[in-house]
Structure formats: structure tokens, C-alpha cells
Design a protein around this motif. Structure first.
Motif, short mmCIF file in Angstrom:
data_model
loop_
_atom_site.label_atom_id
_atom_site.label_comp_id
_atom_site.label_asym_id
_atom_site.label_seq_id
_atom_site.Cartn_x
_atom_site.Cartn_y
_atom_site.Cartn_z
N ARG A 33 0.72 -1.17 0.02
CA ARG A 33 0.01 -0.26 -0.04
C ARG A 33 0.79 1.41 -0.02
O ARG A 33 0.78 2.26 -0.71
CB ARG A 33 -0.94 -0.09 1.30
N ASP A 34 1.94 1.23 0.82
CA ASP A 34 2.63 2.62 0.97
C ASP A 34 3.76 2.78 -0.31
O ASP A 34 3.74 3.73 -0.88
CB ASP A 34 3.62 2.50 2.34
N ARG A 35 4.03 1.55 -0.92
CA ARG A 35 4.67 1.56 -2.16
C ARG A 35 3.74 2.12 -3.11
O ARG A 35 4.14 3.13 -4.09
CB ARG A 35 5.15 0.17 -2.62
N ILE A 36 2.62 1.91 -3.25
CA ILE A 36 1.65 2.48 -4.27
C ILE A 36 1.59 3.96 -3.93
O ILE A 36 1.49 4.71 -5.06
CB ILE A 36 0.27 1.69 -4.29
N VAL A 37 1.09 4.32 -2.78
CA VAL A 37 0.99 5.77 -2.45
C VAL A 37 2.09 6.57 -2.80
O VAL A 37 1.97 7.67 -3.24
CB VAL A 37 0.73 5.91 -0.78
N HIS A 38 3.48 6.07 -2.76
CA HIS A 38 4.66 6.92 -3.06
C HIS A 38 5.03 6.56 -4.51
O HIS A 38 6.04 7.34 -4.89
CB HIS A 38 5.75 6.47 -2.07
N ALA A 39 4.23 6.09 -5.31
CA ALA A 39 4.50 5.93 -6.84
C ALA A 39 4.14 7.08 -7.41
O ALA A 39 3.10 7.97 -7.20
CB ALA A 39 3.78 4.71 -7.41
N VAL A 131 3.75 -1.02 -12.13
CA VAL A 131 4.35 -1.39 -10.83
C VAL A 131 5.41 -2.49 -11.25
O VAL A 131 6.09 -2.55 -10.21
CB VAL A 131 3.13 -2.12 -9.99
N GLU A 132 5.48 -3.06 -12.34
CA GLU A 132 6.54 -4.07 -12.81
C GLU A 132 7.58 -3.42 -13.10
O GLU A 132 9.06 -3.89 -13.36
CB GLU A 132 6.07 -5.00 -13.68
N ASP A 133 7.80 -2.31 -13.88
CA ASP A 133 8.64 -1.77 -14.73
C ASP A 133 8.99 -0.21 -14.56
O ASP A 133 10.07 0.23 -14.36
CB ASP A 133 8.63 -2.36 -16.03
N PHE A 134 7.92 0.49 -14.99
CA PHE A 134 7.97 1.88 -15.50
C PHE A 134 8.54 2.72 -14.02
O PHE A 134 9.35 3.93 -14.07
CB PHE A 134 6.79 2.48 -15.82
N GLU A 135 7.89 2.37 -12.96
CA GLU A 135 8.31 2.87 -11.52
C GLU A 135 9.80 2.60 -11.34
O GLU A 135 10.20 1.38 -11.18
CB GLU A 135 7.48 2.68 -10.35
N GLY A 143 10.50 -1.32 -10.81
CA GLY A 143 9.02 -1.48 -10.49
C GLY A 143 9.19 -1.35 -8.98
O GLY A 143 10.11 -0.84 -8.34
N LEU A 144 7.94 -1.71 -8.47
CA LEU A 144 7.75 -1.69 -6.98
C LEU A 144 7.91 -3.02 -6.14
O LEU A 144 7.83 -3.14 -4.98
CB LEU A 144 6.57 -1.22 -6.78
N ARG A 151 -0.30 -7.95 -7.26
CA ARG A 151 -0.46 -7.94 -8.80
C ARG A 151 -1.64 -8.75 -9.29
O ARG A 151 -2.09 -8.37 -10.41
CB ARG A 151 0.86 -8.56 -9.04
N GLU A 152 -1.64 -10.04 -8.77
CA GLU A 152 -2.83 -10.64 -9.19
C GLU A 152 -4.15 -10.01 -8.98
O GLU A 152 -5.06 -9.95 -10.27
CB GLU A 152 -2.91 -12.02 -8.47
N GLY A 153 -4.15 -9.43 -7.93
CA GLY A 153 -5.59 -8.78 -7.72
C GLY A 153 -5.94 -7.61 -8.71
O GLY A 153 -6.86 -7.09 -9.02
N MET A 154 -4.52 -6.75 -8.99
CA MET A 154 -4.65 -5.67 -9.85
C MET A 154 -5.27 -6.09 -11.17
O MET A 154 -6.13 -5.22 -11.93
CB MET A 154 -3.24 -5.03 -10.06
N LEU A 155 -4.69 -7.21 -11.66
CA LEU A 155 -5.24 -7.99 -13.13
C LEU A 155 -6.47 -8.41 -12.98
O LEU A 155 -7.22 -8.36 -14.17
CB LEU A 155 -4.05 -8.96 -13.06
N LYS A 156 -6.91 -8.82 -12.11
CA LYS A 156 -8.16 -9.56 -11.95
C LYS A 156 -9.26 -9.02 -11.22
O LYS A 156 -10.21 -9.36 -11.12
CB LYS A 156 -8.23 -11.04 -11.11
N HIS A 157 -9.21 -7.59 -10.71
CA HIS A 157 -10.07 -7.18 -9.77
C HIS A 157 -11.45 -6.97 -10.53
O HIS A 157 -12.41 -7.07 -10.03
CB HIS A 157 -9.85 -5.74 -9.24
N SER A 158 -11.33 -6.60 -11.82
CA SER A 158 -12.85 -6.67 -12.41
C SER A 158 -13.03 -7.70 -13.40
O SER A 158 -13.88 -7.44 -14.17
CB SER A 158 -12.65 -5.11 -13.43
#
Ligand code: MG
Length: 378
Positions: A33-39, A131-135, A143-144, A151-158
């Protein structure tokens, strides 16, 4: 109201691509969570359109404030169900970081431009690339280095996908449902944007209280209750009081509907959730009907209004034009992107570059290339 047996067991984490020492007082999902907020990609959400672009009102949602609202609703649901709140929060905060500028118009324009190359743009895939490369902020890895589960949840949340459907995702357990913490995000997102867009649409003067009530019976009932309790307050306050009740109805419906779906499907642990033939996070029938009614109302009275459609057409036209410009002149891409073009197809590099732009950066870039004023005639 506890689904604690279905909570993601943090001691069963599949872990990170690059092993790391545990943190002394933050668990792995809190770190994600903290890594995402600081991205950087997270901060860029502040200048990305949600529905209403700049010029409508300073009070309306942008993609960052929308994301915060999704996180708040998703955490409430996770906590009420005794699921892992940190895991859910990390996913909620990440759920839109792959969005291009100008909301869905941006997505559609990039998809259209990519179709010319037999390719497409997928914002969930783009989020994963971010999150895997650009950051770039760690010495040991690109990445992060988020956990597999986030990562799985990001891909499959919807959406789910089956084996072979997307070979590049085969490591993410195709055919299996994600944990409940990830399944919450899609509906928390819907509750957040439906109620927020109703709020912004009402503030913009697009409809009256009685017009909403006339189209959404559940809303009419709630409005009646509020009017009975507060007969002499202005419409703006009546609206907010009713909106708060509506959010409660939808969120409670989501919590109770999920408990029912879990019971109906006889799920007792995470493996049952993963192997269930369907998603288990859902709303009870009545709130679900109110949610559908709300969505339909918003399509008719907000999303399809001419000023938004005009913005949409203009954004699509400009994105396609900038895309074509970089395809024709790859030497005008920033250096980092030019070097990627040595390894990847140019259309992919151009798409990634534009997808990462904020609305403001896009406008400045566009104006610098095509000129100010009636740039489209240039
Ligand atoms: Mg969203």
C-alpha cells in the motif's frame, strides 16, 4: 457478519519477485500500500479526469479523489466482513493507476489507435507494467516489487481470464477467482463512482431531486424519509442526506449479499473462493436493482450530455492525432522512450508514453507540437 475463515492468510503469501527482508512493524500488504501511495503514477491521478474535466467545477472528483473514495468504501466492506483490510486498501489505491488521460475517452482512443496495429490498450495491463517496470525507485529491481497477490488482484479485480486467453498472464492463476479482498474492488468502485457522479451531476444542476426519485424507486423512498425528518432544509442538504443513506443501502447490500453468496456456494476457505465457478462479492437483489437504476439514470442524464460528449470527442481526436504524430516521428519521443523502441514495437512505446500522461501534460505536449488556439486546424 464475519467471513474471517475466507480472509487471505498472510502467512501463505506467494511473495515478491525479488526477495526482501521483512519490515519490523509493517506487514507485506501495508508495505505494498505504501509503495503504491509513493509511486509517481499514483500522484499523477490528481490530474486525470474522472468524469468532468477541468472547467466544470473545482469541487468535482478527479481520479485521485475517486480512488480515495473507493479505498474508503472497500476498506469498510473488508473490515465489516473481517477480511484483510490492508490487502483491500492496497488494491483499491492501485485500481486506477493504469488509466490514461481523459477518462474513458482516453482509453477508447488508445484502443482505436492500437487497433490499427492489430493490438489493444488494456488499463489493467498498463497498471501492471507501471508497478513491474516503469516506476524506478529501487536500486535492486525495476518497478515496486509488489507481492504476487497484489499484482494478481490488480489484474483480476474487474475480470477473470482463462488459461491461454492471455499467455503473458499465465503466472497469475488463470481460471481461478482472486481472493475476496480483490473481488470487493470492482463493486466498491461502482458504488463510489455511481454515488459520486450523482453528487457531481446534481451540483452541476443537471437534474432535480424529484427527477432522480421518479426514475429510481429506492431513491424515492430514501428521499421521502429525509423530507419527513427534515421538512425545512434546502434541496442541497436534502440531496446530501439522501445520498448518504443511498451509499449505506448500497454498501450494506454489498456486505450482506456477499455473506449470502458465500453461504449459498458453501465456501469455507480461500481455496473454495478460488475454485468457485463465479465471483462471490455481490449485492442483495434490491440494492443491486437500485445500483442498476442509478447507472442507467447517470448514462441518460450525465454521461451523454452534450458538453461531456464534446469533451470526449475532442479528447479522442487529439489523442489519436498525437499518437499518429509519434508514429510518424519517433525521434520526437523523449529519450527513454526512444530507447524502448529499440526492443519493442513502436506503437506499444507510443501507447505507453501517452497512457502515462496527465491531462495537463497531454495538453501542454499537444499545444507545443500543434500550436495553441485552434490546434486541430494546424
Ligand atoms: Mg475506478
Amino acid at each position: 457478519m464475519s467471513l474471517v475463515a475466507l480472509r487471505f492468510p498472510i502467512d501463505r503469501l506467494a511473495g515478491r519477485r525479488y526477495p526482501e527482508e521483512p519490515h519490523p512493524y509493517r506487514n507485506e500488504f501495508q508495505r505494498d500500500r505504501d509503495r503504491i501511495v509513493h509511486a509517481r503514477a499514483f500522484r499523477r491521478l490528481e490530474d486525470k479526469t474522472q468524469v468532468f474535466g477541468e472547467g466544470f467545477s473545482d469541487h468535482f472528483r478527479n481520479r485521485l479523489t475517486h480512488t480515495i473514495e473507493v479505498a474508503q468504501i472497500a476498506r469498510t466492506v473488508a473490515s465489516a466482513l473481517s477480511l484483510d483490510e490492508d490487502f483491500t486498501e492496497a488494491l483499491a489505491l492501485a485500481h486506477d493507476i493504469g488509466h490514461p488521460p481523459f477518462a474513458h475517452a482516453g482509453e477508447e482512443a488508445l484502443n482505436r489507435a492500437m487497433a490499427g496495429f492489430g493490438d489493444k490498450f488494456d488499463h489493467n495491463l498498463h497498471a501492471l507494467h507501471i508497478v513491474e517496470d516503469f516506476e524506478r525507485r529501487y536500486a535492486r529491481f525495476p518497478g515496486l516489487n509488489l507481492t504476487f497477490e497484489v499484482r494478481e488482484g490488480m489484474l483480476k479485480h474487474s475480470r477473470d481470464f482463462e488459461r491461454g486467453e492471455r499467455p503473458e498472464f499465465d503466472e497469475y492463476l488463470p481460471g481461478l477467482r482472486p481472493p475476496l479482498e480483490a473481488q470487493i474492488i470492482d463493486l466498491a468502485d461502482e458504488v463510489a463512482y455511481n454515488t459520486a457522479d450523482l453528487d457531481d451531476g446534481f451540483s452541476a444542476g443537471l437534474f432535480t431531486l424529484d427527477e432522480i426519485a421518479g426514475r429510481i424507486p429506492e431513491y424515492g423512498v430514501l428521499l421521502g424519509e429525509v423530507r419527513a425528518d427534515h421538512p425545512n432544509v434546502p434541496d442541497g442538504i436534502l440531496f446530501q442526506e439522501t445520498l448518504r443513506k443511498l451509499i449505506n443501502v448500497l454498501v450494506s447490500g454489498l456486505i450482506e449479499g456477499t455473506i449470502e453468496a458465500v453461504a449459498r456456494n458453501g465456501c469455507r476457505d480461500l481455496d473454495d473462493v478460488r475454485h468457485a465457478g463465479r465471483r462471490l462479492v455481490e449485492m442483495l437483489p434490491r440494492p443491486a436493482a437500485a445500483n442498476r437504476g442509478l447507472k442507467k439514470f447517470l448514462y441518460e442524464r450525465v454521461y451523454s450530455i452534450e458538453p461531456l460528449q464534446l469533451e470526449r470527442r475532442r479528447a479522442m481526436e487529439e489523442i489519436c492525432r498525437l499518437f499518429d504524430h509519434y508514429i510518424a516521428h519517433p525521434d520526437r519521443l523523449p529519450e527513454g522512450h526512444q530507447s524502448r523502441a529499440a526492443e519493442l514495437a513502436l506503437h506499444r512505446v507510443v501507447c505507453d508514453y501517452i497512457a502515462g500522461m496527465t491531462d495537463g501534460f497531454f495538453r501542454r505536449t499537444y499545444a507545443a507540437i500543434f500550436g495553441q488556439g485552434d490546434a486541430r486546424e494546424a
